[in-house]
Design a protein around this motif. Sequence first.
Motif, PDB file in Angstrom:
ATOM      1  N   VAL A 168       0.834  -1.195   0.000  1.00 57.57           N
ATOM      2  CA  VAL A 168       0.000   0.000   0.000  1.00 57.57           C
ATOM      3  C   VAL A 168       0.875   1.254   0.000  1.00 57.57           C
ATOM      4  N   LEU A 169       0.778   2.016  -1.097  1.00 59.44           N
ATOM      5  CA  LEU A 169       1.466   3.294  -1.225  1.00 59.44           C
ATOM      6  C   LEU A 169       0.429   4.401  -1.112  1.00 59.44           C
ATOM      7  N   VAL A 170       0.682   5.409  -0.262  1.00 60.81           N
ATOM      8  CA  VAL A 170      -0.294   6.477  -0.063  1.00 60.81           C
ATOM      9  C   VAL A 170       0.254   7.801  -0.585  1.00 60.81           C
ATOM     10  N   TRP A 171      -0.660   8.672  -1.017  1.00 68.78           N
ATOM     11  CA  TRP A 171      -0.302   9.971  -1.569  1.00 68.78           C
ATOM     12  C   TRP A 171      -1.463  10.933  -1.352  1.00 68.78           C
ATOM     13  N   PRO A 172      -1.187  12.240  -1.354  1.00 73.92           N
ATOM     14  CA  PRO A 172       0.135  12.869  -1.402  1.00 73.92           C
ATOM     15  C   PRO A 172       0.704  13.013   0.011  1.00 73.92           C
ATOM     16  N   VAL A 173       1.994  12.752   0.166  1.00 71.16           N
ATOM     17  CA  VAL A 173       2.663  12.882   1.459  1.00 71.16           C
ATOM     18  C   VAL A 173       3.802  13.879   1.289  1.00 71.16           C
ATOM     19  N   ASP A 174       3.551  15.132   1.656  1.00 68.54           N
ATOM     20  CA  ASP A 174       4.514  16.210   1.425  1.00 68.54           C
ATOM     21  C   ASP A 174       4.876  16.976   2.690  1.00 68.54           C
ATOM     22  N   SER A 175       4.397  16.520   3.840  1.00 69.81           N
ATOM     23  CA  SER A 175       4.668  17.234   5.090  1.00 69.81           C
ATOM     24  C   SER A 175       4.908  16.220   6.199  1.00 69.81           C
ATOM     25  N   ASP A 176       5.467  16.702   7.310  1.00 67.81           N
ATOM     26  CA  ASP A 176       5.687  15.834   8.465  1.00 67.81           C
ATOM     27  C   ASP A 176       4.365  15.291   8.992  1.00 67.81           C
ATOM     28  N   ALA A 178       1.583  14.716   7.251  1.00 66.53           N
ATOM     29  CA  ALA A 178       1.094  13.676   6.335  1.00 66.53           C
ATOM     30  C   ALA A 178       1.898  12.391   6.503  1.00 66.53           C
ATOM     31  N   LEU A 179       3.209  12.527   6.736  1.00 74.83           N
ATOM     32  CA  LEU A 179       4.047  11.347   6.954  1.00 74.83           C
ATOM     33  C   LEU A 179       3.640  10.640   8.242  1.00 74.83           C
ATOM     34  N   ALA A 180       3.391  11.403   9.295  1.00 74.31           N
ATOM     35  CA  ALA A 180       2.955  10.791  10.556  1.00 74.31           C
ATOM     36  C   ALA A 180       1.648  10.045  10.362  1.00 74.31           C
ATOM     37  N   ASP A 181       0.750  10.598   9.542  1.00 73.49           N
ATOM     38  CA  ASP A 181      -0.525   9.929   9.294  1.00 73.49           C
ATOM     39  C   ASP A 181      -0.328   8.651   8.487  1.00 73.49           C
ATOM     40  N   ALA A 182       0.609   8.673   7.539  1.00 74.75           N
ATOM     41  CA  ALA A 182       0.900   7.467   6.769  1.00 74.75           C
ATOM     42  C   ALA A 182       1.410   6.355   7.680  1.00 74.75           C
ATOM     43  N   ARG A 183       2.234   6.719   8.641  1.00 74.75           N
ATOM     44  CA  ARG A 183       2.714   5.724   9.610  1.00 74.75           C
ATOM     45  C   ARG A 183       1.550   5.212  10.465  1.00 74.75           C
ATOM     46  N   ARG A 184       0.662   6.110  10.883  1.00 78.33           N
ATOM     47  CA  ARG A 184      -0.499   5.716  11.687  1.00 78.33           C
ATOM     48  C   ARG A 184      -1.376   4.727  10.928  1.00 78.33           C
ATOM     49  N   LEU A 185      -1.526   4.968   9.629  1.00 80.82           N
ATOM     50  CA  LEU A 185      -2.352   4.095   8.805  1.00 80.82           C
ATOM     51  C   LEU A 185      -1.729   2.720   8.625  1.00 80.82           C
ATOM     52  N   GLY A 186      -0.408   2.639   8.725  1.00 85.79           N
ATOM     53  CA  GLY A 186       0.279   1.373   8.485  1.00 85.79           C
ATOM     54  C   GLY A 186       0.651   1.157   7.040  1.00 85.79           C
ATOM     55  N   ALA A 187       0.818   2.249   6.280  1.00 90.39           N
ATOM     56  CA  ALA A 187       1.167   2.139   4.858  1.00 90.39           C
ATOM     57  C   ALA A 187       2.559   1.551   4.679  1.00 90.39           C
ATOM     58  N   ASP A 188       2.773   0.949   3.516  1.00 97.02           N
ATOM     59  CA  ASP A 188       4.093   0.421   3.171  1.00 97.02           C
ATOM     60  C   ASP A 188       5.004   1.482   2.588  1.00 97.02           C
ATOM     61  N   GLY A 189       4.415   2.524   1.988  1.00 95.10           N
ATOM     62  CA  GLY A 189       5.232   3.537   1.356  1.00 95.10           C
ATOM     63  C   GLY A 189       4.453   4.804   1.116  1.00 95.10           C
ATOM     64  N   VAL A 190       5.193   5.852   0.761  1.00 96.81           N
ATOM     65  CA  VAL A 190       4.579   7.154   0.521  1.00 96.81           C
ATOM     66  C   VAL A 190       5.027   7.703  -0.825  1.00 96.81           C
ATOM     67  N   ILE A 191       4.150   8.488  -1.429  1.00 96.32           N
ATOM     68  CA  ILE A 191       4.431   9.153  -2.695  1.00 96.32           C
ATOM     69  C   ILE A 191       4.289  10.647  -2.461  1.00 96.32           C
ATOM     70  N   GLY A 192       5.350  11.406  -2.739  1.00 94.28           N
ATOM     71  CA  GLY A 192       5.289  12.836  -2.479  1.00 94.28           C
ATOM     72  C   GLY A 192       6.309  13.606  -3.289  1.00 94.28           C
ATOM     73  N   LYS A 193       6.177  14.939  -3.261  1.00 97.34           N
ATOM     74  CA  LYS A 193       7.068  15.814  -4.024  1.00 97.34           C
ATOM     75  C   LYS A 193       8.180  16.413  -3.171  1.00 97.34           C
ATOM     76  N   ASN A 194       8.124  16.220  -1.850  1.00 91.06           N
ATOM     77  CA  ASN A 194       9.113  16.796  -0.943  1.00 91.06           C
ATOM     78  C   ASN A 194      10.333  15.879  -0.882  1.00 91.06           C
ATOM     79  N   LEU A 195      11.345  16.183  -1.687  1.00 88.57           N
ATOM     80  CA  LEU A 195      12.516  15.307  -1.758  1.00 88.57           C
ATOM     81  C   LEU A 195      13.263  15.236  -0.439  1.00 88.57           C
ATOM     82  N   ALA A 196      13.309  16.335   0.295  1.00 89.03           N
ATOM     83  CA  ALA A 196      13.997  16.313   1.590  1.00 89.03           C
ATOM     84  C   ALA A 196      13.311  15.330   2.540  1.00 89.03           C
ATOM     85  N   LEU A 197      11.985  15.329   2.532  1.00 85.85           N
ATOM     86  CA  LEU A 197      11.232  14.395   3.372  1.00 85.85           C
ATOM     87  C   LEU A 197      11.483  12.958   2.929  1.00 85.85           C
ATOM     88  N   LEU A 198      11.489  12.736   1.625  1.00 88.15           N
ATOM     89  CA  LEU A 198      11.729  11.394   1.117  1.00 88.15           C
ATOM     90  C   LEU A 198      13.148  10.932   1.438  1.00 88.15           C
TER      91      LEU A 198
END
Length: 212
Positions: A168-176, A178-198
Amino acid sequence: MNGGPGLIAVAHRGGNRMADLRAALASGVDAIEADVHFIHGTLRVRHGAIAVSRHAPTLEEILTTADGGPRLLLDLKGPSLAVADEVAAMLSDRFPDLPVAVCTKQWRMFDAFAEGSPVQRVYTARTSRQLTRLRFLIRRSPVGAASVRQQLLNPDVVDELRAAGVTVLVWPVDSDAALADARRLGADGVIGKNLALLRSLVTEREATSGWR
């Protein structure tokens, strides 16, 4: 497709321009997304309506530049299914060994890629209706991976998808946040435009992602 330890990091639209592609390649992300259109007989990479620009890079240019790098995630665009046939032919003829995944909200496009093809399929769900279809589909046939709009998900649905073997890949994840929420959801990966975050996700992993 396996997530491996840590979250898979995918650069959203990272392959749409040559400068963005080079930046994404340098960042060390696990995969780079590119939006592919079939325009005037040519496969071009660009986001949105401006894809008609003849200054947009061709898919062949993107594939050639990315060869030897992380996996490309080709998002097949447009109302016509012809883009899938053209992409399948190019990959088979010119880049048979290049690690590539394809995603699309028009799942019929996957029919262009032969069974046993090394191309990985990623089912896109950007609406609640598409997510409902995806949940029905996994009861009938295997689905290796899905790209789902983050706002549609809750932990129970993510657990359901993952229990069926879906990455499960979730998007859009461009902020801290959104990333925290992706972890809460239990996603396998994130898709986003924030290269520093990635990049931070790549750094925190101790082992190479299964997308490599």
